[in-house]
Enzyme design. Structure first.
Site, PDB file in Angstrom:
ATOM      1  N   THR A  98      78.211  11.948  30.172  1.00 22.37           N
ATOM      2  CA  THR A  98      78.132  11.492  28.774  1.00 22.37           C
ATOM      3  C   THR A  98      78.224  12.655  27.788  1.00 22.37           C
ATOM      4  OG1 THR A  98      76.985   9.412  29.144  1.00 22.37           O
ATOM      5  CG2 THR A  98      76.540  10.512  27.055  1.00 22.37           C
ATOM      6  N   THR A 132      71.073  20.099  19.497  1.00 24.55           N
ATOM      7  CA  THR A 132      69.678  20.478  19.718  1.00 24.55           C
ATOM      8  C   THR A 132      69.481  21.990  19.614  1.00 24.55           C
ATOM      9  OG1 THR A 132      67.985  20.550  21.447  1.00 24.55           O
ATOM     10  CG2 THR A 132      70.232  20.446  22.210  1.00 24.55           C
ATOM     11  N   ASP A 133      68.238  22.390  19.333  1.00 25.94           N
ATOM     12  CA  ASP A 133      67.919  23.832  19.339  1.00 25.94           C
ATOM     13  C   ASP A 133      67.864  24.387  20.768  1.00 25.94           C
ATOM     14  OD1 ASP A 133      65.546  22.640  20.189  1.00 25.94           O
ATOM     15  OD2 ASP A 133      64.253  23.633  18.725  1.00 25.94           O
ATOM     16  N   GLU A 134      67.821  23.491  21.775  1.00 32.16           N
ATOM     17  CA  GLU A 134      67.673  23.972  23.162  1.00 32.16           C
ATOM     18  C   GLU A 134      68.889  24.767  23.633  1.00 32.16           C
ATOM     19  OE1 GLU A 134      66.001  21.430  26.071  1.00 32.16           O
ATOM     20  OE2 GLU A 134      64.639  20.470  24.645  1.00 32.16           O
ATOM     21  N   TYR A 158      70.419  19.663  30.866  1.00 28.77           N
ATOM     22  CA  TYR A 158      70.550  18.970  29.576  1.00 28.77           C
ATOM     23  C   TYR A 158      71.093  19.920  28.507  1.00 28.77           C
ATOM     24  CZ  TYR A 158      69.095  17.476  24.911  1.00 28.77           C
ATOM     25  OH  TYR A 158      69.082  17.197  23.566  1.00 28.77           O
TER      26      TYR A 158
END
Ligand code: NAD
Ligand code: DAU
Length: 351
Positions: A98, A132-134, A158
């Site tokens: 996805t 995202t900040d990740e 992720y």
């Protein structure tokens, strides 16, 4: 008309509800309804002709092409993703499918549609990618917060899949001139968050007298932002963001996980004390750490403040109070999402 992907999930549904309540125009909402998608989040729009819900996959190019042709959106706001780090550790395949392949296919359809628009609409079109900040990896305790120029260093399947999607979006601007915008946001909390994530999981477990599972030493730090503030920021970037730019979004609310859990417990002690008279913190249980657990995230959100005038409106104290109250007032929603598939996940993750 705008096309929103993943608008039945936590942030997407908050965004669609706010967008329509604010009179910003109609929405086509494309969502696959995975375990994380929930039409109940959108119940307020059930008979509202400004909201068209379509169940489908962002990777279904034929469907996406058809929706673009039929509804002629002026923008795509792309939320759809697999979003839970722990699930990506158990099984990364859906994240690759996805978050990377799905985003790629969506970009291809968007490019074809945008390329065929008349000049004025072509110039006004936007593709906003919600990230995202990740993607920036983990900070040490003395490191400066992430800025838009921090090097990417994703550590989980992720975050690696989100980083890949960010790169694709960037490349479509650089190579094809597509009018893209990317936002990199910190941890969100608020209504309709699926109870696999820290805050709703702690609220539900506490209310059910179950252990509150703290990974590792509980001193990992996240920067918390109320979902309503995230939605406002996305609208501002859509309206005034510079094409091809990325914008960091954060709440200036760095907290350790233990701080967050203690705050949630204190609000619950006040609003719905445990039947056995014990404080909810007595349920805190230290469990095995998340593999590769990022220690600290922190966002420098000065660029969006400087360029677009956006600042968060909620403090952590006001936002978390509203959030706990929402879960206390929405037992029906909770009962429906914590059925079979949810229990299987809890058994797998927490034993
Ligand atoms: P979520 O898991 O609650 O919702 C994701 C939604 O996407 C669900 O409705 C799901 O059904 C849908 N979806 C999944 N795969 C799909 C597919 N192939 N096609 C169409 N729909 C699909 O996620 P969320 O927490 O609302 O996050 C939304 C976005 O924001 C994600 O891209 C995430 O990476 C990003 N983000 C989340 C946070 C956070 O704290 N939750 C912070 C920053 C960025
Ligand atoms: O930073 C933005 C990201 O925030 C988003 O991109 C992700 O989609 C979103 O899920 C979130 O990721 P985190 O991994 O930070 O969120 P999560 O709620 O899973 O965990 C928050 C912190 O709490 C993290 O340090 C792990 C810890 N934790 C989590 C759970 C579920 C626990 O200690 N116990 C738990 O049971």
């Amino acid at each position: 008309m705008i096309l929103v992907t993943g608008g039945a999930g936590f942030i997407g549904s908050n965004f669609v509800l706010d967008w329509i309540a604010g009179g910003h125009g109609p929405v086509v909402n494309l969502d696959k309804l995975t375990y994380a998608g929930n039409l109940e989040n959108l119940a307020a729009l059930q008979n509202d002709s400004r909201h068209i819900f379509v169940r489908g996959d962002i990777g279904d190019s034929e469907l996406v092409g058809k929706l673009l042709k039929e509804h002629k959106p002026r923008a795509i706001v792309h939320f759809a993703a697999e979003s839970h780090v722990d699930r990506s550790i158990h099984g990364p395949a859906d994240f690759i499918e996805t978050n990377i392949n799905g985003t790629f296919k969506l970009l291809e359809e968007a490019r074809a549609y945008w390329g065929g628009l008349p000049d004025v609409e072509r110039a006004a079109f936007r593709f906003l990618h919600v990230s995202t900040d990740e993607v920036y990896g983990s900070l040490g305790s003395d490191d400066a917060p992430f800025t838009e120029t921090t090097a990417y260093a994703p550590n989980s399947p992720y975050s690696a899949s989100k980083a890949a999607s960010d790169h694709l979006v960037r490349a479509y601007h650089h190579t094809y001139g597509m009018p893209v915008l990317t936002t990199n946001c910190s941890n969100n909390y608020g209504a309709f968050q699926f109870p696999e994530k820290l805050i709703p999981l702690m609220i539900l477990n506490a209310l059910n007298g179950k252990p509150l599972p703290v990974y590792g030493d509980g001193l990992n730090i996240r920067d918390w932002l109320h979902v309503g503030d995230h939605c406002t920021a996305i609208r501002e970037v859509l309206k005034g963001g510079r094409l091809g730019e990325t914008y960091n979004i954060g709440g200036w609310n760095e907290k350790t996980n233990l701080d967050v859990i203690h705050t949630v417990c204190a609000i619950l002690d006040e609003q719905q004390p445990a039947a056995n008279g014990q404080p909810y913190t007595s349920l805190i249980t230290y469990v095995k750490d998340r593999p590769g657990h990022d220690r600290r995230y922190a966002i420098n959100a000065r660029k969006i403040e400087r360029e677009l005038g956006w600042k968060p409106q909620e403090t952590f104290e006001t936002g978390i109070r509203k959030t706990v109250r929402w879960y206390l007032d929405n037992a029906g929603w909770i009962n429906n999402v914590t059925s079979g598939a949810y229990r299987e996940w809890v058994d797998k993750q927490y034993g």
